[in-house]
Design an enzyme around this catalytic site. Sequence first.
Site, PDB file in Angstrom:
ATOM      1  N   GLU A  98       0.561  -0.934   0.102  1.00 17.29           N
ATOM      2  CA  GLU A  98       0.203  -0.061  -0.752  1.00 17.29           C
ATOM      3  C   GLU A  98       0.750   1.322  -0.183  1.00 17.29           C
ATOM      4  O   GLU A  98       2.002   1.595   0.377  1.00 17.29           O
ATOM      5  CB  GLU A  98      -0.943  -0.125   1.551  1.00 17.29           C
ATOM      6  CG  GLU A  98      -1.867   0.755   1.166  1.00 17.29           C
ATOM      7  CD  GLU A  98      -2.420   0.897   2.463  1.00 17.29           C
ATOM      8  OE1 GLU A  98      -3.541  -0.085   3.006  1.00 17.29           O
ATOM      9  OE2 GLU A  98      -3.434   1.826   3.191  1.00 17.29           O
TER      10      GLU A  98
ATOM     11  N   ASP B 166       0.772   5.363   0.404  1.00 13.53           N
ATOM     12  CA  ASP B 166      -1.067   6.066   1.249  1.00 13.53           C
ATOM     13  C   ASP B 166      -0.334   7.868   0.914  1.00 13.53           C
ATOM     14  O   ASP B 166       0.801   8.157   1.548  1.00 13.53           O
ATOM     15  CB  ASP B 166      -0.477   6.179   2.856  1.00 13.53           C
ATOM     16  CG  ASP B 166      -1.579   4.534   2.785  1.00 13.53           C
ATOM     17  OD1 ASP B 166      -2.602   4.591   1.974  1.00 13.53           O
ATOM     18  OD2 ASP B 166      -1.578   4.245   3.892  1.00 13.53           O
TER      19      ASP B 166
ATOM     20  N   GLU C 149      -2.817  10.857   2.930  1.00 14.09           N
ATOM     21  CA  GLU C 149      -3.732  10.857   3.698  1.00 14.09           C
ATOM     22  C   GLU C 149      -4.083  12.305   4.491  1.00 14.09           C
ATOM     23  O   GLU C 149      -2.768  12.760   5.004  1.00 14.09           O
ATOM     24  CB  GLU C 149      -3.555  10.573   5.406  1.00 14.09           C
ATOM     25  CG  GLU C 149      -3.832   8.281   4.983  1.00 14.09           C
ATOM     26  CD  GLU C 149      -4.025   8.102   5.966  1.00 14.09           C
ATOM     27  OE1 GLU C 149      -4.869   6.833   6.348  1.00 14.09           O
ATOM     28  OE2 GLU C 149      -3.986   8.045   6.615  1.00 14.09           O
TER      29      GLU C 149
ATOM     30  N   THR D 159       1.879  10.564   4.689  1.00 16.96           N
ATOM     31  CA  THR D 159       2.334   9.065   3.747  1.00 16.96           C
ATOM     32  C   THR D 159       2.882   8.191   4.941  1.00 16.96           C
ATOM     33  O   THR D 159       3.047   8.222   5.534  1.00 16.96           O
ATOM     34  CB  THR D 159       3.079   9.815   2.593  1.00 16.96           C
ATOM     35  OG1 THR D 159       4.312   9.947   4.131  1.00 16.96           O
ATOM     36  CG2 THR D 159       3.002  11.128   2.317  1.00 16.96           C
TER      37      THR D 159
ATOM     38  N   ASP E  52       3.792   1.151   9.091  1.00 11.30           N
ATOM     39  CA  ASP E  52       4.311   1.457  10.529  1.00 11.30           C
ATOM     40  C   ASP E  52       6.037   2.135  10.056  1.00 11.30           C
ATOM     41  O   ASP E  52       6.545   2.358  10.314  1.00 11.30           O
ATOM     42  CB  ASP E  52       5.205   1.464  11.411  1.00 11.30           C
ATOM     43  CG  ASP E  52       3.970  -0.205  11.999  1.00 11.30           C
ATOM     44  OD1 ASP E  52       2.972   0.645  11.838  1.00 11.30           O
ATOM     45  OD2 ASP E  52       4.235  -1.179  12.492  1.00 11.30           O
ATOM     46  N   ARG E  53       5.615   3.343   8.532  1.00 11.46           N
ATOM     47  CA  ARG E  53       6.803   3.974   7.787  1.00 11.46           C
ATOM     48  C   ARG E  53       5.750   5.357   7.536  1.00 11.46           C
ATOM     49  O   ARG E  53       6.075   5.977   6.436  1.00 11.46           O
ATOM     50  CB  ARG E  53       7.000   3.282   6.914  1.00 11.46           C
ATOM     51  CG  ARG E  53       7.522   2.066   6.976  1.00 11.46           C
ATOM     52  CD  ARG E  53       8.173   1.146   5.394  1.00 11.46           C
ATOM     53  NE  ARG E  53       8.919   0.164   5.410  1.00 11.46           N
ATOM     54  CZ  ARG E  53       8.509  -0.554   4.982  1.00 11.46           C
ATOM     55  NH1 ARG E  53       6.817  -0.334   4.504  1.00 11.46           N
ATOM     56  NH2 ARG E  53       9.044  -1.547   4.904  1.00 11.46           N
ATOM     57  N   GLU E  54       4.902   5.388   8.559  1.00  6.22           N
ATOM     58  CA  GLU E  54       4.818   7.045   8.956  1.00  6.22           C
ATOM     59  C   GLU E  54       6.099   8.494   8.323  1.00  6.22           C
ATOM     60  O   GLU E  54       6.782   8.832   9.527  1.00  6.22           O
ATOM     61  CB  GLU E  54       3.962   7.380   9.533  1.00  6.22           C
ATOM     62  CG  GLU E  54       2.710   6.406  10.576  1.00  6.22           C
ATOM     63  CD  GLU E  54       2.701   5.044  11.009  1.00  6.22           C
ATOM     64  OE1 GLU E  54       3.984   5.068  11.001  1.00  6.22           O
ATOM     65  OE2 GLU E  54       1.957   4.210  10.621  1.00  6.22           O
TER      66      GLU E  54
ATOM     67  N   ASP F  31     -11.602   9.938  16.447  1.00  3.53           N
ATOM     68  CA  ASP F  31     -10.653   9.716  17.359  1.00  3.53           C
ATOM     69  C   ASP F  31      -9.534   9.572  17.182  1.00  3.53           C
ATOM     70  O   ASP F  31      -8.242   8.946  17.890  1.00  3.53           O
ATOM     71  CB  ASP F  31     -11.158   8.072  17.004  1.00  3.53           C
ATOM     72  CG  ASP F  31     -11.120   7.919  16.067  1.00  3.53           C
ATOM     73  OD1 ASP F  31     -10.841   8.169  14.811  1.00  3.53           O
ATOM     74  OD2 ASP F  31     -10.436   6.330  15.835  1.00  3.53           O
ATOM     75  N   TRP F  32      -8.686  10.063  15.760  1.00  4.39           N
ATOM     76  CA  TRP F  32      -6.693  10.448  15.912  1.00  4.39           C
ATOM     77  C   TRP F  32      -6.340  11.797  15.127  1.00  4.39           C
ATOM     78  O   TRP F  32      -5.269  11.840  15.243  1.00  4.39           O
ATOM     79  CB  TRP F  32      -6.709   8.778  15.241  1.00  4.39           C
ATOM     80  CG  TRP F  32      -6.634   8.747  13.982  1.00  4.39           C
ATOM     81  CD1 TRP F  32      -7.191   8.283  13.309  1.00  4.39           C
ATOM     82  CD2 TRP F  32      -6.092   9.124  13.119  1.00  4.39           C
ATOM     83  NE1 TRP F  32      -8.114   7.528  12.237  1.00  4.39           N
ATOM     84  CE2 TRP F  32      -6.891   8.698  11.720  1.00  4.39           C
ATOM     85  CE3 TRP F  32      -5.332   9.967  12.185  1.00  4.39           C
ATOM     86  CZ2 TRP F  32      -6.640   8.441  10.265  1.00  4.39           C
ATOM     87  CZ3 TRP F  32      -4.275   9.440  11.462  1.00  4.39           C
ATOM     88  CH2 TRP F  32      -5.185   9.141   9.855  1.00  4.39           C
TER      89      TRP F  32
ATOM     90  N   GLY G  14      -3.700  14.455  16.926  1.00  4.20           N
ATOM     91  CA  GLY G  14      -4.087  13.210  17.896  1.00  4.20           C
ATOM     92  C   GLY G  14      -5.540  12.542  18.663  1.00  4.20           C
ATOM     93  O   GLY G  14      -5.671  11.718  19.702  1.00  4.20           O
TER      94      GLY G  14
END
Length: 295
Positions: free
Chosen positions: A106, A108, A110, A124, A133-135, A199-200, A204
């Site tokens: 994927e 992304d 966002e 991303t 887990d590569r934000e 919620d996030w 946050g």
Amino acid sequence: MRMRELLVGLLICGLCEVILAAAPRKPVDVPFQKNYVPSWATDHIKYINGGSQVHLVLDKYSGTGFQSRGSYLFGHFSMRIKMVGGDSAGVVTAFYLSSQTTEHDEIDFEFLGNRTGQPYILQTNVFTGGKGDREQRIYLWFDPSKHYHTYSLLWNMYQIVFFVDDVPIRIFKNSKDLGVKYPFNQSMKIYSSLWNADDWATRGGLDKTDWTKAPFVASYSSFHVDGCDASSPQSAQVCNTRGKMWWDQKAFQDLDGPQYRRLQWVRKKYTIYNYCTDRSRYPSVPPECTRDKDI
Ligand SMILES: *[C@@H]1O[C@H](CO)[C@@H](O)[C@H](O)[C@H]1NC(C)=O
Ligand SMILES: *[C@@H]1O[C@H](CO)[C@@H](O)[C@H](O)[C@H]1NC(C)=O
């Protein structure tokens, strides 16, 4: 006679290589229906000018989204988007590629909304073999709700590049040599959606969606898709024989000097978060991040 046929054959073949290699990377404006179909809450999508633009609508009942007809293995994909304006806190607009497999790949974009006048965040991420887990998070150098901007993804065997207009904001190089999985054999569909993520998403999750401001509208145009359609198994084979398409050529295997300078500018001035430098989360640097000298 045989000689002439050979020459003609060579000429035609040579020509088609040239055409493939020289295809423009400039996005082409095409109507929504050519490349996309709604994927859920179809009554929350509005078509304008016969589908040359669409509006995604979020209200307290539902968000909505769409997906590409085809499933692609490599290519260049872009759309023009004008994000939800005004008070968009809690609202997320996404544009991403995703495989429909269990160990999914994927890529992304966002866009996390915010209270009026406060900046959007562009987050991303890259998933390979089911692991993300590569934000990375950046602010943009403009207000993305004021005008349309072009968001695009280049994906080939060498690199994945995220572009905002002409500026590369992120690069994920093929680091197979370092033991990092890279999306290379699973075709992906293109998706976009608008939904409530209060919620996030904003500070946050502290800032909630203000439903008195609904409906929230994200506007889209220019549904450019230039990829190798791998929807059928035979075509998937063809897409795997790489090297022939324009996005495989030398110029697209790495960023050039000016592009690296622009990427540096984004990293220096606009980065909020980068998993590569998060030592509390990753005590040792993720292997793919060691490629980058400057982060
Ligand atoms: C792609 O390759 C990975 C790793 O080699 C494998 O686990 C996966 O099943 C493959 N997917 C497809 C669709 O062939
Ligand atoms: C929203 O605005 C606040 C205050 O300026 C900022 O801290 C935050 O990063 C912004 N973006 C999001 C998505 O929370």
